[in-house]
Design an enzyme around this catalytic site. Sequence first.
Site, PDB file in Angstrom:
ATOM      1  N   SER A 193       0.828  -1.204   0.000  1.00  0.00           N
ATOM      2  CA  SER A 193       0.000   0.000   0.000  1.00  0.00           C
ATOM      3  C   SER A 193       0.867   1.260   0.000  1.00  0.00           C
ATOM      4  O   SER A 193       1.863   1.346   0.714  1.00  0.00           O
ATOM      5  CB  SER A 193      -0.894  -0.011   1.245  1.00  0.00           C
ATOM      6  OG  SER A 193      -1.625   1.196   1.314  1.00  0.00           O
ATOM      7  N   GLY A 230       1.957  11.292   4.885  1.00  0.00           N
ATOM      8  CA  GLY A 230       0.829  11.652   5.746  1.00  0.00           C
ATOM      9  C   GLY A 230      -0.513  11.251   5.164  1.00  0.00           C
ATOM     10  O   GLY A 230      -1.514  11.951   5.326  1.00  0.00           O
ATOM     11  N   CYS A 243       0.649   3.277  10.230  1.00  0.00           N
ATOM     12  CA  CYS A 243       1.298   4.386   9.522  1.00  0.00           C
ATOM     13  C   CYS A 243       1.958   5.303  10.542  1.00  0.00           C
ATOM     14  O   CYS A 243       1.291   5.811  11.439  1.00  0.00           O
ATOM     15  CB  CYS A 243       0.289   5.181   8.699  1.00  0.00           C
ATOM     16  SG  CYS A 243       1.063   6.628   7.948  1.00  0.00           S
ATOM     17  N   ILE A 274       6.447  -5.878   7.146  1.00  0.00           N
ATOM     18  CA  ILE A 274       6.336  -4.777   8.088  1.00  0.00           C
ATOM     19  C   ILE A 274       5.996  -3.462   7.384  1.00  0.00           C
ATOM     20  O   ILE A 274       6.295  -3.300   6.202  1.00  0.00           O
ATOM     21  CB  ILE A 274       7.675  -4.570   8.864  1.00  0.00           C
ATOM     22  CG1 ILE A 274       8.838  -4.288   7.914  1.00  0.00           C
ATOM     23  CG2 ILE A 274       7.978  -5.739   9.755  1.00  0.00           C
ATOM     24  CD1 ILE A 274      10.154  -3.930   8.583  1.00  0.00           C
ATOM     25  N   THR A 333       6.788   0.756   7.632  1.00  0.00           N
ATOM     26  CA  THR A 333       8.123   1.371   7.687  1.00  0.00           C
ATOM     27  C   THR A 333       8.659   1.484   9.110  1.00  0.00           C
ATOM     28  O   THR A 333       7.895   1.551  10.068  1.00  0.00           O
ATOM     29  CB  THR A 333       8.088   2.780   7.067  1.00  0.00           C
ATOM     30  OG1 THR A 333       7.057   3.530   7.718  1.00  0.00           O
ATOM     31  CG2 THR A 333       7.820   2.717   5.578  1.00  0.00           C
ATOM     32  N   GLY A 386      11.701  -4.059   1.758  1.00  0.00           N
ATOM     33  CA  GLY A 386      12.922  -4.028   0.952  1.00  0.00           C
ATOM     34  C   GLY A 386      13.069  -5.126  -0.082  1.00  0.00           C
ATOM     35  O   GLY A 386      14.180  -5.414  -0.518  1.00  0.00           O
ATOM     36  N   GLY A 445       7.292  -3.073  -2.414  1.00  0.00           N
ATOM     37  CA  GLY A 445       6.981  -1.695  -2.030  1.00  0.00           C
ATOM     38  C   GLY A 445       7.850  -0.687  -2.746  1.00  0.00           C
ATOM     39  O   GLY A 445       7.637  -0.384  -3.927  1.00  0.00           O
TER      40      GLY A 445
END
Lengths: 311, 303
Positions: A22, A73, A132, A199, A201, A252, A273
Amino acid sequence: MKPNLKVKIGKMELQNPVMVASGTFGYAEEFKDFVDLKKLGVIVTKTITLKPRQGNPPPRTCETPAGMLNSIGLENPGMEKFIQEKLPFLKKTGVPIIVSIASESDTDEFITLARRLDAIKEVSAIELNISCPNIHEGRRARDEGRLVSQNPQATYEVVKAVRNVTRKTLITKLSPNVTDITEIALAAERAGTDAVALINTLMGMSINVKTRKPKIAMVTAGLSGPAIRPVAMRMVWEVYQKVKIPIIGMGGIMDTESALEFFLAGASAISVGTANFINPKTTIDIIAGLKKYLEKHKISGIKALVGSLII
Amino acid sequence: MFQVSAKIIYNNKIKKNYFEIALTAQQIAKSALPGQFVNIKVSDGSEPLLRRPLSIHRIGRKVARSQSHTSKEKEFIVMLYEVVGKGTEILSTRKAGEYLDVIGPLGNGFDYEGRPPQSAGGRPPEQCGGRRMKDDGRIVLVAGGMGTAPLVFLAERLRERGTKDERRRTKVLIGAKTKDSILCEKEFRDLGCEVRVATDDGSRGFKGYVSNLLKKELSTIDYRILTIYACGPIPMLKEISRISLEHTIPAQLSLESHMACGIGACMGCVIKTRDVERETKDVFEYKRVCKEGPVFEAGEIIW
């Protein structure tokens, strides 16, 4: 013998275990010139909130050793505009769609969002973004207001509340910024999530020494890219030993080899990602690469690989 | 948008830290417009991780002879860049004959056909200056430092489409730190443009910023400026924007921003803009430099 890449996550039958993380694939339309979208296992949208969000002030991204920081954000058009303007294209791809949702830790908003999505048949699953790191504007100053996914009880409550209003496949996305991620994964499992995704970030920071200013306007930001891969791998391995539900592994992944590592550590599916930003075709390369690996090693299907790490 | 493996035709140092690189990316060359950019992976592996966005400096053409002795013209893309960090440092070491992964053409370029840039939300052409090309006004290009690169491509296209009289009407103001770092003066002159130079230290031409040279021009000229096209550092663009609004001259500015993806997905490169329709000060909108930009109208940017 043709290797079988099919996997099952909750109620979803995926043609292959390669997903997009996402926030790194927009709403898929951005990638249509580069990627044959119908080949993907699933598409995960950028996170949607109930109301539109403008997101954080720039600068929002910066490059770091083998990685990058971001503090976007959760800029997004809001649920209704998403349904009107973004969903029609996603439907046309023919690929299962997972809609990622978030709120600023208000459980009611999660329930409203989940109810709305539950009524849309082309939405295959809901991903709960409770991890997030960039949405609590005032978070730095106070110690409470932690992320939902930093607290097992809060995680249980949000997952349970959403579980009660939808029969769709439910995925819970976890934060690595915790002491013991297995506690959070277990809480999500107890509350009825169909899978955990990990995971999100890692919290990070970078400073420009010439100006003495942070390189990101919000000061702290989420680190992604190959730099975080070993951390992600360890967490997938830890969670795999504790939960029974499928794990979607990410952090990663840049190529077939790094994707394979995650399957060996216990992931049933993987997400690409940050690599989408660098090589938009990464997902397609990995799907082909997984097939080749299974053929070469005479393994009948990807499922046989999951958690098959030899210690 | 194309993702191609492009062969390096040449990668030459032109002066000081400035390099010019030519790549065989025919699909990109054929469809690129002035102001658009390409995103280049300068190395394999993770250092540096991200691509490097470079504006397209011009489109080159060479005659390629095939085995059946028929000659065919092939377009290629040329980028001008300054070595400023790790990424461009690595790029400068790449040799002719090697391949680079390139994505492009990206973004919305300059409007020079009377069509407002997409970022402006489609305002009528009379508000944007382009269609009035045929009257007696002039087009002014303001180039600051590396910002010169995309304006050469624009000057080329302006020349291709105009009559002789119109070609003479393009005026270029080039700004540089010193006389050693003035870029593309000859290229602009060869395209028939009238060129004036400003250097920060006064080692050549006007002493001071190129924005001050523009101000001086405006106080002395006896012609009308139709549109200002500018590219350069943010403080320069901010000043050009202020000047253009004060004189009610339409200005199109090409911006730079830190980008992660370059294709509109990550939302990382946004700038603050005002809603041109509503004109309300406190209502703003973030726009992506890589997608709605890199060219914006002066009036829409909130500095």
